[in-house]
Scaffold this motif. Structure first.
Motif, short mmCIF file in Angstrom:
data_model
loop_
_atom_site.label_atom_id
_atom_site.label_comp_id
_atom_site.label_asym_id
_atom_site.label_seq_id
_atom_site.Cartn_x
_atom_site.Cartn_y
_atom_site.Cartn_z
N GLY A 99 0.84 -1.20 0.00
CA GLY A 99 0.00 0.00 0.00
C GLY A 99 0.87 1.24 0.00
N ILE A 100 0.53 2.22 0.86
CA ILE A 100 1.32 3.44 0.97
C ILE A 100 1.61 3.69 2.46
CG2 ILE A 100 1.52 5.90 0.44
CD1 ILE A 100 -0.59 5.53 -1.75
N PRO A 101 2.59 3.01 3.03
CA PRO A 101 2.97 3.33 4.42
C PRO A 101 3.51 4.77 4.52
CG PRO A 101 3.85 1.19 3.76
CD PRO A 101 3.32 1.85 2.52
N VAL A 102 3.14 5.44 5.60
CA VAL A 102 3.63 6.82 5.86
C VAL A 102 4.89 6.71 6.73
CG1 VAL A 102 3.09 9.07 6.89
CG2 VAL A 102 1.28 7.73 5.77
N VAL A 103 5.99 7.21 6.19
CA VAL A 103 7.27 7.13 6.92
C VAL A 103 7.54 8.48 7.55
CG1 VAL A 103 9.77 6.84 6.64
CG2 VAL A 103 8.18 5.30 5.44
N PHE A 104 7.62 8.53 8.87
CA PHE A 104 7.84 9.75 9.64
C PHE A 104 8.16 9.38 11.09
CE2 PHE A 104 7.27 14.18 10.79
CZ PHE A 104 6.88 14.12 12.11
N PRO A 105 9.02 10.05 11.78
CA PRO A 105 9.87 11.21 11.44
C PRO A 105 11.26 10.81 10.96
CG PRO A 105 9.95 10.89 13.81
CD PRO A 105 9.07 9.78 13.25
N CYS A 106 11.46 9.47 10.76
CA CYS A 106 12.78 9.07 10.25
C CYS A 106 12.59 8.05 9.14
CB CYS A 106 13.64 8.49 11.36
SG CYS A 106 12.96 7.04 12.16
N PHE A 107 13.50 8.10 8.19
CA PHE A 107 13.50 7.13 7.08
C PHE A 107 14.59 6.10 7.36
CE2 PHE A 107 13.17 5.18 3.08
CZ PHE A 107 14.44 5.05 2.56
N GLY A 108 14.19 4.79 7.28
CA GLY A 108 15.20 3.77 7.56
C GLY A 108 15.53 3.75 9.03
N ALA A 109 16.73 3.23 9.32
CA ALA A 109 17.15 3.17 10.73
C ALA A 109 17.40 4.61 11.21
CB ALA A 109 18.41 2.35 10.85
N PRO A 110 16.91 4.98 12.42
CA PRO A 110 17.07 6.36 12.87
C PRO A 110 18.53 6.78 13.03
CG PRO A 110 16.16 4.98 14.62
CD PRO A 110 16.20 4.15 13.40
N THR A 111 18.82 8.01 12.64
CA THR A 111 20.20 8.52 12.77
C THR A 111 20.25 9.82 13.57
OG1 THR A 111 19.87 9.59 10.63
CG2 THR A 111 21.03 7.48 10.62
N HIS A 112 19.11 10.52 13.67
CA HIS A 112 19.09 11.79 14.40
C HIS A 112 18.99 11.51 15.90
CE1 HIS A 112 17.65 15.71 15.83
NE2 HIS A 112 18.12 16.22 14.71
N HIS A 128 11.85 3.45 10.06
CA HIS A 128 10.82 4.21 9.37
C HIS A 128 9.89 4.98 10.30
CE1 HIS A 128 12.29 2.83 5.65
NE2 HIS A 128 11.53 1.79 5.45
N GLY A 129 10.23 5.04 11.58
CA GLY A 129 9.52 5.93 12.49
C GLY A 129 8.22 5.36 13.04
N PHE A 130 7.39 6.27 13.63
CA PHE A 130 6.20 5.80 14.35
C PHE A 130 4.88 6.04 13.62
CE2 PHE A 130 4.82 10.05 15.29
CZ PHE A 130 5.91 10.79 15.68
N ALA A 131 4.90 6.81 12.52
CA ALA A 131 3.61 7.14 11.88
C ALA A 131 2.91 5.90 11.35
CB ALA A 131 3.83 8.15 10.74
#
Ligand code: TA6
Length: 299
Positions: free
Chosen positions: A67-80, A89-92
């Motif tokens: 489908g269309i997963p919403v990726v937020f606030p990080c893409f992939g493994a978190p780096t910030h 891919h975050g919590f959204a």
């Protein structure tokens, strides 16, 4: 009935054609679009335009495989640093959104808004104040998704730094589909064996990018409009504020290792994922950022 609310999802039906025409289904879990059916401009038969794995969990137990997963606030493994406790891919995409309102319902189409704010689960992983609205609009041959990110912090709160992406699983024959125009763009190849190689940019030389082999490419400063074309179909992706785009297909090499990927599922889609994923959006307190995509069936 253009908008049907169910316990776990919202169903959109195009007002002109009712349940015989274009439709979309959005799970409240992850605000994940799990179906988009639309005819081509030359047919009347609505066709499913997204891929969802037959093994996908649709019960909220894990992010939807398709489908269309919403990726937020990080893409992939978190780096910030502020994303350190977040999952890939975050919590959204792994929290339940609420149905907010019907935004539009007329001859042109139907549009709904879903919302997500801090809940106890999110607050354990992410402590910056925020509010998300996700607006999905269905027209006869188009589907658009807009992510509105508001930094609801007080004026003294530091800017919110985030990434955002629409992880589109576009239904297409993976071995016959091409994406353009990506020629001349700098990209990062996440299939490379070493971290150093994955962090080294390459230059795209192909006119049409294929996914006939395991592909996981992050293009930066991309044009914002893409043609996804295969022998019997074409979908255009147009975007606003999404400066990057990811092209992914695991093929059997990586796809067979994905637990919720149906056997051979990798042959049935290409992920063309517009986002802001190289670097971070820096959003001052009180301000709102909007990232948008419009998917149009061309053939
Ligand atoms: O967008 C491509 C990607 O980042 C790939 O590296 C792969 O991990 C894919 O997303 C799917 O991620 P998921 O967490 O949904 O398994």
């Amino acid at each position: 009935m253009p908008v049907v609310q169910k316990v776990d999802r919202v169903i959109l039906q195009h007002p002109k054609t009712g349940n015989q025409g274009s439709s979309a289904e959005i799970l409240l879990y992850g605000a994940t679009v799990v179906s988009w059916k639309a005819p081509s401009p030359t047919s009347n038969e609505p066709v499913e335009r997204l891929f969802v794995s037959g093994k996908a969990a649709l019960d909220g137990s894990k992010p939807v495989r398709g489908g269309i997963p919403v990726v937020f606030p990080c893409f992939g493994a978190p780096t910030h640093p502020t994303h350190a406790k977040l999952p890939q891919h975050g919590f959204a995409r792994n929290n339940v959104w609420t149905f907010n309102s019907i935004v539009m319902d007329n001859e042109a189409g139907v549009s709904v808004k879903l919302s997500l704010g801090p809940n106890p689960t999110i607050q354990q992983q992410y402590d910056h104040p925020f509010h998300l609205d996700f607006v999905v609009t269905l027209a006869e041959h188009q589907l658009s998704t807009d992510l509105h990110v508001k930094n609801t912090g007080l004026s003294t709160t530091p800017p919110m730094e985030f990434q955002a992406l629409f992880h589109n699983y576009i239904r297409a024959p993976a071995n016959d589909v091409r994406v353009s125009p990506l020629t001349g763009l700098s990209f990062y190849d996440k299939t490379e064996a070493t971290e150093e190689a994955r962090a080294t940019s390459k230059m795209e030389t192909r006119e049409g990018v294929d996914v006939t082999k395991f592909t996981d490419s992050v293009y930066e400063n991309a044009p914002g409009r893409y043609d996804v074309v295969w022998p019997s179909g074409a979908i255009e992706v147009r975007t606003i504020n999404m400066k990057d785009v990811v092209v992914w297909n695991p093929q059997e090499e990586a796809g067979a290792k994905i637990g919720d990927m149906e056997t051979g599922g990798w042959e049935k889609y290409i992920c063309v994922e517009p986002g802001y994923v190289r670097g971070y959006v820096k959003l001052p307190a009180g301000e709102t950022w909007v990232g948008q995509q419009v998917l149009t069936v061309k053939v």
